[in-house]
Enzyme design. Structure first.
Site, PDB file in Angstrom:
ATOM      1  N   ASP A   8      38.990  16.617  -3.560  1.00  0.00           N
ATOM      2  CA  ASP A   8      39.133  15.544  -4.526  1.00  0.00           C
ATOM      3  C   ASP A   8      38.110  15.804  -5.635  1.00  0.00           C
ATOM      4  O   ASP A   8      37.255  16.687  -5.506  1.00  0.00           O
ATOM      5  CB  ASP A   8      38.873  14.205  -3.831  1.00  0.00           C
ATOM      6  CG  ASP A   8      38.953  13.032  -4.777  1.00  0.00           C
ATOM      7  OD1 ASP A   8      39.911  12.959  -5.565  1.00  0.00           O
ATOM      8  OD2 ASP A   8      38.039  12.181  -4.740  1.00  0.00           O
ATOM      9  N   ASP A  36      36.946  12.877  -8.359  1.00  0.00           N
ATOM     10  CA  ASP A  36      36.168  11.688  -8.715  1.00  0.00           C
ATOM     11  C   ASP A  36      35.336  11.191  -7.540  1.00  0.00           C
ATOM     12  O   ASP A  36      35.860  10.927  -6.454  1.00  0.00           O
ATOM     13  CB  ASP A  36      37.101  10.579  -9.200  1.00  0.00           C
ATOM     14  CG  ASP A  36      37.764  10.924 -10.514  1.00  0.00           C
ATOM     15  OD1 ASP A  36      37.029  11.207 -11.473  1.00  0.00           O
ATOM     16  OD2 ASP A  36      39.005  10.929 -10.584  1.00  0.00           O
TER      17      ASP A  36
END
Length: 279
Positions: A15, A17
């Site tokens: 991922d 963020d």
């Protein structure tokens, strides 16, 4: 109960963020700007935990829980108007060394891919000034929530985005190379929805939550790691109040050993996952 040994990790899926960059704090800043303009108090992690990484569903939850008199479309418009805030993102502790080691200094090599619910253009705003990310992830091994291949599919906690990222890794392999299987993948995530998505994809998961998220999930760590927090109970239910929590765990493993909580990407335990740094 005894579980079968897990295979060595051949691919790492990340991922973005809140995992590689400090953008979750910037999202909170942007959301608070909207809430304050509507006369509402600042966003708490007990609410954000239910919104994070869930796309439109998460936005609807946030608007409902904060009782904001605007539509999801208006919320998204106000959020987009603040995209310049994301040009100040920074890499989180341990990220430069981890990305460098995994992408260039392992034997055998480890495949790398991104799987971000965010869109490509906003990703560029967030990371164009951070060359460590561009160097670590081949452009053909990046999957985003608004990619054409995601049409008709669901965002996290659905596994679709991670399966797309794995497909992109396998598409880059030479004809004689052995395809990477889901159980040979290690997902790095910071959100509850992302952990569930990785588990549902049949992949191993490392959960590296924001301190605020870890605090409000106190006592529920194993449920998050099992990937059943929403799947089993629908909503997350009451969470502990923010503030005053002590002795939060630094490392917790799920009962089946498929998922682990760590509080920082510094000093990552490569050997625990069958990954061998070469220098």
């Amino acid at each position: 109960m005894t579980f079968a040994p897990l295979p060595p990790v051949r691919a790492c899926l990340f991922d973005v963020d809140g995992l590689l960059i400090n953008s979750e704090d910037i999202y909170t800043e942007a959301y608070n700007n909207i809430l304050h303009s509507c006369g509402k108090p600042s966003l708490s992690w007990s609410v954000k935990a239910r919104q994070q990484s869930r796309g439109r569903q998460g936005t609807l939850r946030l608007i409902t829980w904060c009782d904001v008199p605007i539509s999801p479309e208006d919320w998204e418009s106000r959020s987009r108007a603040q995209r310049e805030l994301f040009r100040k993102t920074e890499l989180l502790p341990g990220v430069p060394k981890l990305l460098s080691t995994l992408s260039r200094h392992t034997s055998p090599p480890v495949y790398m891919a991104l799987a971000s619910s965010s869109g490509r253009s906003l990703f560029d705003v967030k990371t164009s000034h951070l060359p460590d990310i561009a160097r670590a992830f081949p452009s053909q091994c990046r999957a985003f929530g608004n990619d054409a291949e995601m049409a008709g599919k669901q965002k996290k906690p659905s596994p679709d985005l991670f399966l797309l990222a794995l497909q992109r890794i396998n598409d880059t392999l030479s004809p004689g190379d052995k395809r990477v299987r889901p159980e040979e993948c290690l997902v790095f995530e910071d959100s509850i929805a992302g952990v569930e998505a990785g588990r549902r994809a049949g992949m191993r998961v490392v959960w590296v939550p924001h301190p605020g998220l870890l605090e409000v999930c106190s006592g529920r760590e194993e449920s998050v790691l099992a990937g059943t927090t929403e799947q089993d109970v629908g909503e997350l239910g009451p969470m502990v109040p923010e503030g005053g929590q002590e002795n939060l765990p630094e490392r917790v493993k799920s009962r089946d050993a498929w998922a682990e909580l760590i509080t920082s990407l510094e000093d990552f335990p490569y050997e625990d996952y069958g990954i061998h740094p070469s220098s």
